[in-house]
Scaffold this motif. Structure first.
Motif, short mmCIF file in Angstrom:
data_model
loop_
_atom_site.label_atom_id
_atom_site.label_comp_id
_atom_site.label_asym_id
_atom_site.label_seq_id
_atom_site.Cartn_x
_atom_site.Cartn_y
_atom_site.Cartn_z
N UNK A 108 3.49 73.07 43.35
CA UNK A 108 4.27 72.90 44.58
C UNK A 108 5.23 71.73 44.48
N UNK A 109 4.77 70.63 43.89
CA UNK A 109 5.63 69.45 43.72
C UNK A 109 6.76 69.78 42.75
N UNK A 110 6.46 70.48 41.67
CA UNK A 110 7.51 70.86 40.71
C UNK A 110 8.51 71.79 41.37
N UNK A 111 8.04 72.74 42.16
CA UNK A 111 8.93 73.65 42.88
C UNK A 111 9.85 72.88 43.81
N UNK A 156 13.96 72.83 43.30
CA UNK A 156 14.73 73.61 44.26
C UNK A 156 15.22 72.83 45.46
N UNK A 157 14.78 71.58 45.63
CA UNK A 157 15.23 70.81 46.78
C UNK A 157 15.84 69.46 46.38
N UNK A 158 15.11 68.68 45.64
CA UNK A 158 15.54 67.31 45.35
C UNK A 158 16.66 67.28 44.32
N UNK A 159 16.50 68.01 43.24
CA UNK A 159 17.50 67.98 42.16
C UNK A 159 18.88 68.46 42.61
N UNK A 163 20.17 68.37 45.57
CA UNK A 163 20.71 67.38 46.50
C UNK A 163 21.25 66.17 45.74
N UNK A 164 20.54 65.74 44.71
CA UNK A 164 21.02 64.63 43.89
C UNK A 164 22.33 64.99 43.20
N UNK A 165 22.43 66.22 42.72
CA UNK A 165 23.64 66.67 42.05
C UNK A 165 24.82 66.67 43.02
N UNK A 166 24.61 67.16 44.25
CA UNK A 166 25.67 67.15 45.26
C UNK A 166 26.10 65.73 45.59
N UNK A 167 25.14 64.81 45.71
CA UNK A 167 25.47 63.42 46.03
C UNK A 167 26.31 62.79 44.93
N UNK A 168 25.94 63.06 43.65
CA UNK A 168 26.73 62.53 42.52
C UNK A 168 28.14 63.08 42.52
N UNK A 169 28.28 64.38 42.78
CA UNK A 169 29.61 64.99 42.83
C UNK A 169 30.45 64.39 43.95
N UNK A 170 29.83 64.18 45.11
CA UNK A 170 30.56 63.60 46.24
C UNK A 170 30.98 62.17 45.94
N UNK A 171 30.10 61.39 45.30
CA UNK A 171 30.44 60.01 44.95
C UNK A 171 31.58 59.97 43.93
N UNK A 172 31.56 60.86 42.96
CA UNK A 172 32.65 60.88 41.97
C UNK A 172 33.96 61.31 42.63
N UNK A 173 33.88 62.22 43.59
CA UNK A 173 35.07 62.65 44.32
C UNK A 173 35.63 61.48 45.14
N UNK A 174 34.75 60.71 45.78
CA UNK A 174 35.19 59.58 46.58
C UNK A 174 35.77 58.47 45.70
N UNK A 175 35.23 58.28 44.51
CA UNK A 175 35.77 57.23 43.64
C UNK A 175 37.13 57.61 43.07
N UNK A 176 37.41 58.91 42.98
CA UNK A 176 38.71 59.33 42.46
C UNK A 176 39.74 59.55 43.57
N UNK A 177 39.36 59.29 44.81
CA UNK A 177 40.26 59.46 45.95
C UNK A 177 41.41 58.46 45.85
#
Length: 135
Positions: A10-13, A17-20, A22-36
């Motif tokens: 359950x923890x691996x699932x 499917x939830x944490x990873x 979200x982390x990827x989206x946050x990194x993409x958003x931060x890179x987008x904001x830094x290139x603004x």
């Protein structure tokens, strides 16, 4: 022993499917904001479209030019940056539905006329059958 395996699964699932993602989206958003940069076309979380007029990284604010109206937002309010190539394709896509809607309105008006004549014929037929049943 099987309950421990179930908990680990359950923890691996949850991680994959939830944490990873979200982390990827946050990194993409931060890179987008830094290139603004100034002049970029952005969309806010409130779906407001505008061009970056001023960027203040010390205060984490951005000033948007929305067709002559200047609005100041927190950097966290920027949902995404629209690339210039996508911006021009959106403008072309906006023109196409207008052309299609004009053509479809002509077709719709012909369909409306046909359906209204069919409805009037059906109502006349119903009235005739009602008169025949009264006699």
């Amino acid at each position: 022993m099987s309950s421990i395996i179930l908990i680990v699964l359950m923890i691996a699932f949850m991680y994959f499917f939830m944490i990873r993602p979200q982390q990827k989206q946050r990194r993409e958003h931060q890179s987008m904001m830094s290139s603004l940069k100034k002049g970029d076309h952005v969309i806010t979380i409130g779906r407001l479209h505008g061009d970056v007029y001023e960027l203040d990284k010390q205060n984490n604010t951005v000033t948007l030019d929305c067709e002559g109206i200047y609005l100041k937002f927190d950097l966290g309010a920027i949902m995404r940056v629209v690339p210039a190539s996508q911006e021009t394709s959106q403008a072309a896509a906006d023109k196409k539905p207008a052309e299609k809607s004009a053509a479809s309105s002509e077709t719709d008006s012909a369909d409306d006329q046909a359906s209204s004549s069919a409805e009037s014929a059906a109502s006349e037929q119903a009235a005739d059958s009602a008169e025949a049943s009264e006699k």
